[in-house]
Design an enzyme around this catalytic site. Structure first.
Site, PDB file in Angstrom:
ATOM      1  N   CYS A 166       3.695  73.350   8.640  1.00 42.19           N
ATOM      2  CA  CYS A 166       5.255  72.616   9.449  1.00 42.19           C
ATOM      3  C   CYS A 166       5.966  73.405  10.280  1.00 42.19           C
ATOM      4  O   CYS A 166       6.561  73.231  11.572  1.00 42.19           O
ATOM      5  CB  CYS A 166       5.954  72.207   8.338  1.00 42.19           C
ATOM      6  SG  CYS A 166       5.486  71.460   7.098  1.00 42.19           S
ATOM      7  N   HIS A 169       6.510  62.659  11.105  1.00 42.10           N
ATOM      8  CA  HIS A 169       6.049  63.978  11.233  1.00 42.10           C
ATOM      9  C   HIS A 169       5.180  63.929  11.437  1.00 42.10           C
ATOM     10  O   HIS A 169       4.131  64.659  10.369  1.00 42.10           O
ATOM     11  CB  HIS A 169       6.598  64.044   9.926  1.00 42.10           C
ATOM     12  CG  HIS A 169       6.666  65.547   9.028  1.00 42.10           C
ATOM     13  ND1 HIS A 169       6.600  66.854  10.735  1.00 42.10           N
ATOM     14  CD2 HIS A 169       6.205  66.958   8.427  1.00 42.10           C
ATOM     15  CE1 HIS A 169       6.570  68.283  10.036  1.00 42.10           C
ATOM     16  NE2 HIS A 169       6.373  67.492   8.142  1.00 42.10           N
TER      17      HIS A 169
END
Lengths: 465, 395
Positions: free
Chosen positions: B85, B340
């Protein structure tokens, strides 16, 4: 005289009973979880059998099952690795018959009497492939049991064995077929066990010089326990010798493990000097005479905790057994097969759950590390984790995870004496989980992908009866 | 050790709308984000000397070429970055070092993810590691953080209901912020009750505790402050860049508490030290943090020093992180509502902070924002990778 040192048993946690939604039978039976097979059941029983015994002394391990996971490949080799037996152990599978136990016992005793082995472990396990809705499904339970034989039968010595071999096709599973087949019931009863058992017994009596009336306990494993009183009559045994064990009344037939469950029950009651008959049916029959020994008083085998949970529904049972195709909880990629190369390299850590302990700071860690997680030391000794108890540190319930029994319970556990592991939990009621609860490790078939079964350890809540 | 403070200027940023872009491919997303960044900087592809390209899921091309292909870059040096991430922020971080080293004067950073073509629920995840013996359990993102939630509740004596209600307040706040941002994936308000009633994904986390899976891209153009001043366009300055990777401590060491993520603490410490920040709670004007799950945002409050240990509850209940609170967090809706796309998220956060600092927010605004923080956390408790970036104005 050679004989039995210890017996260990294992019963699956799950039960199918008339209370199970959709269960089409009136019987109750135990069902191995979706992540258990005959090998994992046998390994669990073996661990219990070997408690307090130096595993390095086991010279031979015989895996007995009518439902082995492999057609080619020794399950006993995986068993030996999972149990941390020595590498030159003689490992052999005795498969293909419900009557395998008696034959394996004779082989094991032969090894001991001929001084080719001192201690022999016989590990039995069965998860027979019974067809949905069949009578076999109604009466067959999954279970595992193991016995350790040695030069001195500390809890029971073996006086002799008798056999009868028969080519009868009464129950069989053809290679490549998914389920057991069976023949007309009355034929099997009359020409099968009521005919085979007396012949094996006769052979035993001839060899040992014992009489039918000599036995205080008769442990007779047949796939049809309800016909046992009839069998007792045919065998001309003492009227009250038939073991009233309750197991078969509760759960039906335990396959290859049945003789050991019955012997286990008998040894819970017998007094030193009592004679025991252990007989079983399958491709003929076997009959074994045992004599309870003095050691029995000090080390009675421990009964397995009778703690069970009903499978939610028959549909779940079919899913667990792979008898039904179904849509998974979520769209997830299929599970990729493990690498047999990595599996072999990591066989000790994966199959026997062996980690390391840092020699510098003493901290135990799993899986093995090259540098200590605490002190970066590089000098380690091996540390087995499988028999340690643990506490639940934290957990999550994955409602979408890949399991036939959602939710998938993912947890972090802390071992007694130190060490932490992330693993899956089986045999648990998700609603009853609590941080800090006591756990134990259990050998499971994690998943099977690309034709490769991946055996590993999960944790389960501590099962105490 | 050298510092990065005031050595890099962001002169242009771009970001696509995040969401389920059934009608757009990787190329479309890259081009849209990059063109906005070029236009913002008043530049074109020919002004770029090097590029860093962040994308987590390889889709058969684990290299820099998809960026060159989409923008038809002229044989430029392009480095592919993949760091869970933190991918977008780490691509940005390495680009900063490329410019700060003097090797290049102007660089392009693009982060992108096109996940929704997978046809899967959530991110692809299975038993790990690939090609290994695969005995580590499958731990998809919701499970990773559900493990932390269970532990946080237990550690601080919160009942399931109390814990869930606390987490719901974070989701409600982020939905409120996301509603106003035109590029956010989810734009609707929710109530605490909605969150409490939502289906469970990974107990104790429910649907509204989880960010969505989205497609999207974001881009940045960076240069030296000297060149930025010559361009006579608004710019922001990098004040600190932190990155920390865990070594599986939480998985191996039974002393690890799991109510904090040490990777966040360490990455923030690096960035605060470079930026000269002593009291982040007081000094930061806003923070855009990695709220992949509500529990993550809660723990981040404590790890980044916004709240004292175990006291995030008090700050949440006092509205301290609301848009009009003492330290607004996730002013654009956060991962929870903005979405995301893994490789793009870090750059999306920079996009929000950059625009807030320049006084031109696309959604809700923070008045007179001077110093803003972005934070990413990827991986799994015990072996996270965490990135923290601090941006400021020139004054």
């Amino acid at each position: 005289m050679p004989g039995v040192l210890s017996i260990g048993t294992y019963l699956p946690y799950y039960r199918l009973s008339p209370a199970t939604l959709g269960w089409p039978h009136r019987t109750s039976r135990l069902l191995a979880s979706y992540d258990q097979d005959s090998l994992t059941l046998a390994l669990e029983a073996s661990r219990r059998c070997l408690v307090g015994f130096d595993r390095a002394k086991v010279d031979a391990v015989l895996f007995v099952s009518s439902s082995p996971p492999f057609i080619e490949k020794l399950s006993s080799s995986i068993l030996a690795a999972g149990l941390r037996l020595k590498s030159d152990v003689l490992a052999l599978d005795v498969t293909g018959s419900l009557g395998g136990f008696g034959r394996a016992l004779s082989l094991g005793l032969g090894l001991i009497e001929s001084n080719r082995a001192a201690y022999v472990l016989i590990a039995t396990g069965d998860k027979r492939r019974t067809k949905p809705l069949s009578q076999l499904e109604a009466t067959n339970s999954d279970a595992g049991a193991a016995v350790l034989l040695g030069p001195t039968g500390e809890i029971a010595s073996v006086l002799g064995e008798g056999f009868f071999s028969s080519p009868i096709l009464d129950a069989w599973q053809l290679a490549g077929e998914p389920y057991l087949r069976d023949t007309e019931e009355r034929f099997v009863q009359e020409q099968g066990y009521t005919s085979a058992l007396p012949r094996a017994l006769d052979n035993l009596l001839k060899k040992t010089g014992l009489t039918n009336e000599a036995f205080s306990y008769a442990c007779i494993a047949t796939p049809e326990p309800r016909r046992l009183p009839l069998a007792i009559k045919t065998l001309k045994l003492k009227a009250d010798s038939l073991l009233d064990e309750g197991l078969s009344r509760s759960f039906g037939f335990f396959g290859s493990s049945m003789p050991l469950f019955l012997l286990h029950e008998a040894l819970l009651r017998a007094s030193p000097g009592d004679l025991l008959l252990l007989a079983g049916y399958g491709d003929g029959a076997f009959a074994i005479a045992l004599k309870a020994a003095d050691g029995l008083l000090g080390s009675r085998p421990k009964p397995f905790p009778r703690v069970f949970k009903d499978v939610p529904s028959y549909t779940d049972a079919l899913k667990w057994q792979g008898a039904m195709e179904y849509s998974p909880q979520a769209r997830r990629p299929p599970i990729d097969p493990p690498s047999p190369i990595a599996m072999y390299r990591e066989s000790e850590q994966n199959l026997a759950l062996v980690g390391v302990r840092c020699k510098a700071c003493g901290y135990p860690q799993y899986p093995p590390q090259r540098l200590c997680t605490r002190c970066r030391g590089m000098d380690f000794e091996k540390e087995p984790f499988a028999d340690k108890r643990a506490q639940l540190f934290t957990y999550a319930l994955d409602t979408l995870g890949p399991t036939p029994e959602p939710p998938l319970i993912v947890c972090f556990i802390d071992f007694e004496g130190g060490g932490r592991m992330q693993c899956l939990m089986s045999d648990a009621d998700p609603k009853a989980l609590k941080v800090g609860m006591p756990l134990e490790m259990s050998f499971r078939r994690l998943f099977s992908a690309g034709g490769i079964p991946n055996y590993f350890w999960k944790c389960t809540p501590l099962r105490e009866g | 050790m050298g510092g990065i403070k005031d050595r890099i200027a962001i002169v242009g940023m771009g970001c696509t709308k995040f969401g389920e872009h059934w009608d757009k491919g990787l190329e479309d997303l890259i081009v849209e984000a990059a063109l906005e960044a070029f236009s913002d900087a008043g530049m074109q592809a020919a002004d770029i000397e090097a590029a860093w390209f962040g994308m987590q899921y390889a889709i058969g091309t684990a290299r820099g070429t998809p960026l060159a292909h989409a923008l038809k870059l002229d044989y430029l040096p392009i480095t592919r970055v993949e760091n869970a991430c933190c991918t977008g922020t780490d691509a940005f971080r390495n680009a900063c070092f490329g410019v700060a080293s003097g090797m290049y004067e102007t660089a392009l950073v693009v982060g992108v993810e096109k996940i929704k073509d997978s046809g899967l629920s959530g991110l692809p995840v299975s038993y790990a590691p690939i090609w290994g013996s695969r005995v580590e359990p499958p731990v998809p993102a919701p499970v990773q953080f559900a493990l932390a939630a269970t532990r946080y509740f237990s550690h601080y004596g919160l009942s399931y209901e109390e814990g869930k209600r606390l987490l719901a307040k974070i989701a409600v706040k982020n939905h409120k912020n996301g509603l106003k941002h035109p590029k956010a994936h989810l734009r609707r308000e929710i109530t605490v009750e909605d969150a409490l009633k939502a289906p469970i994904v990974a107990w104790p986390l429910g649907l509204y505790d989880c960010c969505p899976v989205s497609d999207g891209a974001a881009a940045a153009i960076i240069t030296t402050p000297e060149r930025a001043r010559r361009l006579s366009r608004p710019f922001t300055l990098v004040k600190g860049l932190g990155l920390a990777c865990g070594a599986r401590q939480a998985l191996l060491d039974d002393a690890y508490d799991m109510v904090h993520f040490e990777e966040s603490v360490r990455a923030a410490k690096q960035a605060y030290s470079q930026a000269g920040i002593k009291n982040p709670r007081e000094e930061l004007s806003l923070a855009v943090v990695h709220d992949c799950f509500t529990i993550t945002e809660l723990i981040i409050y404590e790890d980044l020093g916004f709240s004292r240990r175990g006291k995030a509850k008090e700050d949440i209940e006092a509205g301290f992180f609301d848009i009009d609170g003492g330290l607004p967090v996730n002013t654009d809706g956060g991962l929870k509502c903005f979405g995301h796309p893994i490789g793009a998220s870090g750059l999306r956060m920079l996009y929000e902070v950059h625009n807030q600092l320049l006084g031109r927010p696309l959604g809700l605004g923070v008045k007179n924002a001077k110093l803003g923080l972005t934070h990413n956390l990827g991986g799994h408790p015990g072996h996270f990778t965490c990135a923290v970036c601090i941006l400021g104005r020139e004054d």
